[in-house]
Design a protein around this motif. Structure first.
Motif, PDB file in Angstrom:
ATOM      1  N   ALA A   5     -57.784 -29.202 -43.689  1.00 54.87           N
ATOM      2  CA  ALA A   5     -58.002 -29.953 -42.444  1.00 54.87           C
ATOM      3  C   ALA A   5     -56.684 -30.572 -41.992  1.00 54.87           C
ATOM      4  N   PRO A   6     -56.431 -30.606 -40.698  1.00 55.01           N
ATOM      5  CA  PRO A   6     -55.240 -31.324 -40.217  1.00 55.01           C
ATOM      6  C   PRO A   6     -55.318 -32.795 -40.637  1.00 55.01           C
ATOM      7  N   ALA A   7     -54.163 -33.428 -40.755  1.00 53.08           N
ATOM      8  CA  ALA A   7     -54.129 -34.828 -41.196  1.00 53.08           C
ATOM      9  C   ALA A   7     -54.991 -35.688 -40.284  1.00 53.08           C
ATOM     10  N   SER A   8     -55.820 -36.538 -40.900  1.00 52.50           N
ATOM     11  CA  SER A   8     -56.583 -37.507 -40.112  1.00 52.50           C
ATOM     12  C   SER A   8     -55.965 -38.889 -40.270  1.00 52.50           C
ATOM     13  N   GLY A   9     -54.881 -38.970 -41.043  1.00 57.58           N
ATOM     14  CA  GLY A   9     -54.177 -40.230 -41.248  1.00 57.58           C
ATOM     15  C   GLY A   9     -52.794 -39.933 -41.803  1.00 57.58           C
ATOM     16  N   PRO A  10     -52.036 -40.979 -42.140  1.00 52.62           N
ATOM     17  CA  PRO A  10     -50.667 -40.775 -42.620  1.00 52.62           C
ATOM     18  C   PRO A  10     -50.617 -40.018 -43.951  1.00 52.62           C
ATOM     19  N   GLN A  11     -49.546 -39.238 -44.107  1.00 54.61           N
ATOM     20  CA  GLN A  11     -49.319 -38.489 -45.340  1.00 54.61           C
ATOM     21  C   GLN A  11     -47.853 -38.642 -45.743  1.00 54.61           C
ATOM     22  N   GLN A  12     -47.600 -38.601 -47.053  1.00 58.51           N
ATOM     23  CA  GLN A  12     -46.220 -38.675 -47.527  1.00 58.51           C
ATOM     24  C   GLN A  12     -46.042 -37.809 -48.768  1.00 58.51           C
ATOM     25  N   PHE A  13     -44.783 -37.509 -49.042  1.00 60.77           N
ATOM     26  CA  PHE A  13     -44.424 -36.725 -50.224  1.00 60.77           C
ATOM     27  C   PHE A  13     -43.100 -37.254 -50.725  1.00 60.77           C
ATOM     28  N   ASP A  67     -57.943 -52.375 -47.162  1.00 61.02           N
ATOM     29  CA  ASP A  67     -58.716 -52.992 -46.079  1.00 61.02           C
ATOM     30  C   ASP A  67     -58.639 -52.059 -44.860  1.00 61.02           C
ATOM     31  N   TRP A  68     -59.467 -51.012 -44.883  1.00 62.28           N
ATOM     32  CA  TRP A  68     -59.356 -49.945 -43.904  1.00 62.28           C
ATOM     33  C   TRP A  68     -59.530 -50.452 -42.469  1.00 62.28           C
ATOM     34  N   ALA A  69     -60.530 -51.301 -42.257  1.00 60.83           N
ATOM     35  CA  ALA A  69     -60.825 -51.726 -40.888  1.00 60.83           C
ATOM     36  C   ALA A  69     -59.884 -52.844 -40.446  1.00 60.83           C
ATOM     37  N   GLY A  70     -59.710 -53.851 -41.306  1.00 61.45           N
ATOM     38  CA  GLY A  70     -58.885 -55.014 -40.941  1.00 61.45           C
ATOM     39  C   GLY A  70     -57.397 -54.718 -41.022  1.00 61.45           C
ATOM     40  N   ARG A  71     -57.013 -53.699 -41.786  1.00 56.26           N
ATOM     41  CA  ARG A  71     -55.611 -53.281 -41.941  1.00 56.26           C
ATOM     42  C   ARG A  71     -54.714 -54.421 -42.410  1.00 56.26           C
ATOM     43  N   ARG A  72     -55.266 -55.234 -43.345  1.00 61.69           N
ATOM     44  CA  ARG A  72     -54.434 -56.313 -43.883  1.00 61.69           C
ATOM     45  C   ARG A  72     -53.270 -55.732 -44.676  1.00 61.69           C
ATOM     46  N   ARG A 126     -45.993 -46.186 -55.608  1.00 59.49           N
ATOM     47  CA  ARG A 126     -45.931 -47.479 -54.899  1.00 59.49           C
ATOM     48  C   ARG A 126     -45.193 -47.335 -53.577  1.00 59.49           C
ATOM     49  N   ARG A 127     -44.080 -46.591 -53.636  1.00 58.34           N
ATOM     50  CA  ARG A 127     -43.231 -46.477 -52.448  1.00 58.34           C
ATOM     51  C   ARG A 127     -43.945 -45.702 -51.334  1.00 58.34           C
ATOM     52  N   THR A 128     -44.523 -44.547 -51.676  1.00 53.70           N
ATOM     53  CA  THR A 128     -45.184 -43.741 -50.640  1.00 53.70           C
ATOM     54  C   THR A 128     -46.418 -44.457 -50.115  1.00 53.70           C
ATOM     55  N   LEU A 129     -47.099 -45.208 -51.011  1.00 55.63           N
ATOM     56  CA  LEU A 129     -48.250 -45.983 -50.551  1.00 55.63           C
ATOM     57  C   LEU A 129     -47.812 -47.006 -49.496  1.00 55.63           C
ATOM     58  N   SER A 130     -46.690 -47.682 -49.767  1.00 53.79           N
ATOM     59  CA  SER A 130     -46.254 -48.700 -48.797  1.00 53.79           C
ATOM     60  C   SER A 130     -45.929 -48.030 -47.456  1.00 53.79           C
ATOM     61  N   TRP A 131     -45.348 -46.819 -47.496  1.00 58.67           N
ATOM     62  CA  TRP A 131     -45.013 -46.136 -46.232  1.00 58.67           C
ATOM     63  C   TRP A 131     -46.279 -45.764 -45.462  1.00 58.67           C
ATOM     64  N   VAL A 132     -47.238 -45.128 -46.158  1.00 53.47           N
ATOM     65  CA  VAL A 132     -48.430 -44.660 -45.415  1.00 53.47           C
ATOM     66  C   VAL A 132     -49.273 -45.837 -44.935  1.00 53.47           C
ATOM     67  N   TRP A 133     -49.300 -46.915 -45.757  1.00 60.18           N
ATOM     68  CA  TRP A 133     -50.141 -48.050 -45.331  1.00 60.18           C
ATOM     69  C   TRP A 133     -49.540 -48.736 -44.110  1.00 60.18           C
ATOM     70  N   GLU A 134     -48.206 -48.862 -44.099  1.00 58.06           N
ATOM     71  CA  GLU A 134     -47.560 -49.458 -42.924  1.00 58.06           C
ATOM     72  C   GLU A 134     -47.807 -48.592 -41.688  1.00 58.06           C
ATOM     73  N   GLU A 135     -47.765 -47.259 -41.879  1.00 61.67           N
ATOM     74  CA  GLU A 135     -48.021 -46.345 -40.763  1.00 61.67           C
ATOM     75  C   GLU A 135     -49.455 -46.510 -40.268  1.00 61.67           C
ATOM     76  N   ARG A 183     -51.291 -49.197 -40.576  1.00 62.98           N
ATOM     77  CA  ARG A 183     -51.423 -50.521 -39.951  1.00 62.98           C
ATOM     78  C   ARG A 183     -50.854 -50.514 -38.539  1.00 62.98           C
ATOM     79  N   SER A 184     -49.753 -49.786 -38.361  1.00 68.40           N
ATOM     80  CA  SER A 184     -49.139 -49.778 -37.027  1.00 68.40           C
ATOM     81  C   SER A 184     -49.878 -48.837 -36.081  1.00 68.40           C
ATOM     82  N   GLY A 185     -50.805 -48.048 -36.636  1.00 74.27           N
ATOM     83  CA  GLY A 185     -51.597 -47.142 -35.811  1.00 74.27           C
ATOM     84  C   GLY A 185     -50.796 -46.014 -35.233  1.00 74.27           C
TER      85      GLY A 185
END
Ligand SMILES: Cc1cc2nc3c(=O)[nH]c(=O)nc-3n(C[C@H](O)[C@H](O)[C@H](O)COP(=O)(O)OP(=O)(O)OC[C@H]3O[C@@H](n4cnc5c(N)ncnc54)[C@H](O)[C@@H]3O)c2cc1C
Length: 289
Positions: free
Chosen positions: A165-173, A226-231, A271-280, A282-284
């Motif tokens: 499936a095409p990405a439905s959210g951020p991805q990193q490698f 926090d998927w909805a609140g994007r804390r 940890r690093r890739t998680l921080s990148w995708v989560w920030e992405e 959060r910024s929508g």
């Protein structure tokens, strides 16, 4: 050495059925290395480069079908927006020549624990379409790798395509190597967020006898974010995610790195890739389909 050159997919399947010991060759960037170093001397080579069906991709009902013969350069150019994780991984493969020649199907055929396409395919729940004259089946990528450089293909089967499936959210490698290009990975890590399903996908490379997912880490993180609140991401969550990713590995000491170093690097990359995708997230910025 016999050299078979089918012009269609049907002819390729018939040739493989008639010569089950034939070695398929696509880009040849793995096969020719083995032949040139005299590690393999196949009696029959089955050249797939003239089979047009293998070099196309399409999208139907929200799923991409990518022919096994599509090279990395095209994954980057043509599918980078739909599959950013696979495109990032593809950019780290070899050199421009290898990325022009080497194919997705060849990476799966070799089934190296260090294959760079594997972690993003695992993180995105890809399925591998394999076919023989007996019929077609699809294998979840997590079940495709059966051992070091071994895969689930029967002797008369060929890899037709990858379904994802095409990405439905951020991805990193992320890839650790001794230099930036032309390097076999010391270890790799891929992450994909699936926000609609509130789910996380992962893939580890060069960290076990086969590429694999970090399932406990996925479950933990899926529940904590926090998927909805994007804390903002809690440091303790990132820390624990890294630990669980490292625990999912079973690396060895070899010329490229020690098992301890690999576990450490996996935790850092997680940890690093998680921080990148989560920030992405959060910024929508990446809410594409
Ligand atoms: C200099 C150099 C650098 C490299 N760097 C990287 C790197 O950074 N990351 C990485 O992951 N890899 C790297 N590789 C390895 C290689 O380029 C990749 O694994 C590539 O994806 C192989 O694709 P190919 O089309 O060349 O496969 P081939 O060599 O043609 O085939 C590889 C294997 O797959 C089988 N096969 C091919 N197509 C099919 C099919 N349709 N059905 C069934 N079996 C099939 C073949 O029989 C063979 O066993 C590198 C190789 C070289 C020479």
């Amino acid at each position: 050495m016999d050299f078979l050159r089918p012009a269609t997919w049907r002819e390729a399947l018939e040739a493989k059925a008639a010569h089950p010991d034939a070695t398929p060759i696509a880009g040849g960037t793995d096969v020719m290395v083995e032949i040139n170093f005299d590690r393999r001397r196949p009696d029959v080579l089955l050249d797939l480069t003239r089979v047009p069906e293998l070099t196309t991709w399409s999208e139907t009902d929200g799923v991409l079908r990518i022919g096994a013969g599509v090279p990395y350069a095209r994954l980057i150019d043509e599918l980078g927006d739909r599959l950013p994780g696979l495109a990032i991984a593809s950019r780290t493969v070899g050199s421009p020549q290898i990325r022009n020649r080497g194919t997705l199907g060849g990476n799966l055929g070799s089934a190296s624990p260090a294959g760079d396409a594997h972690p993003p395919l695992l993180a995105s729940d890809a399925r591998i379409e394999v076919e023989s004259v007996r019929g077609t089946r699809t294998v979840p990528v997590a079940e495709f790798f059966t051992g070091v450089k071994r895969n689930a293909l029967a002797e008369d089967e060929l890899i037709a395509a990858v379904h994802v499936a095409p990405a439905s959210g951020p991805q990193q490698f992320s890839k650790v190597g001794t230099r930036n290009a032309m390097v076999i990975a010391v270890c790799t890590f891929a992450i994909a967020l699936h926000p609609e399903q509130q789910r996380v996908g992962t893939g580890l490379g060069s960290a076990a006898p086969t590429p694999r997912r970090a399932r406990d880490a996925e479950e933990f993180l899926s529940a904590e974010l926090d998927w909805a609140g994007r804390r903002p991401l809690a440091e303790s969550v990132a820390q624990r995610f890294g630990e669980l990713v490292a625990q999912a590995s079973s690396p060895i000491d070899d010329v490229r790195g020690t098992a301890d170093y690999r576990r450490h690097a996996l935790a850092v990359m997680a940890r690093r890739t998680l921080s990148w995708v989560w920030e992405e997230h959060r910024s929508g910025r990446q809410e594409c389909a």
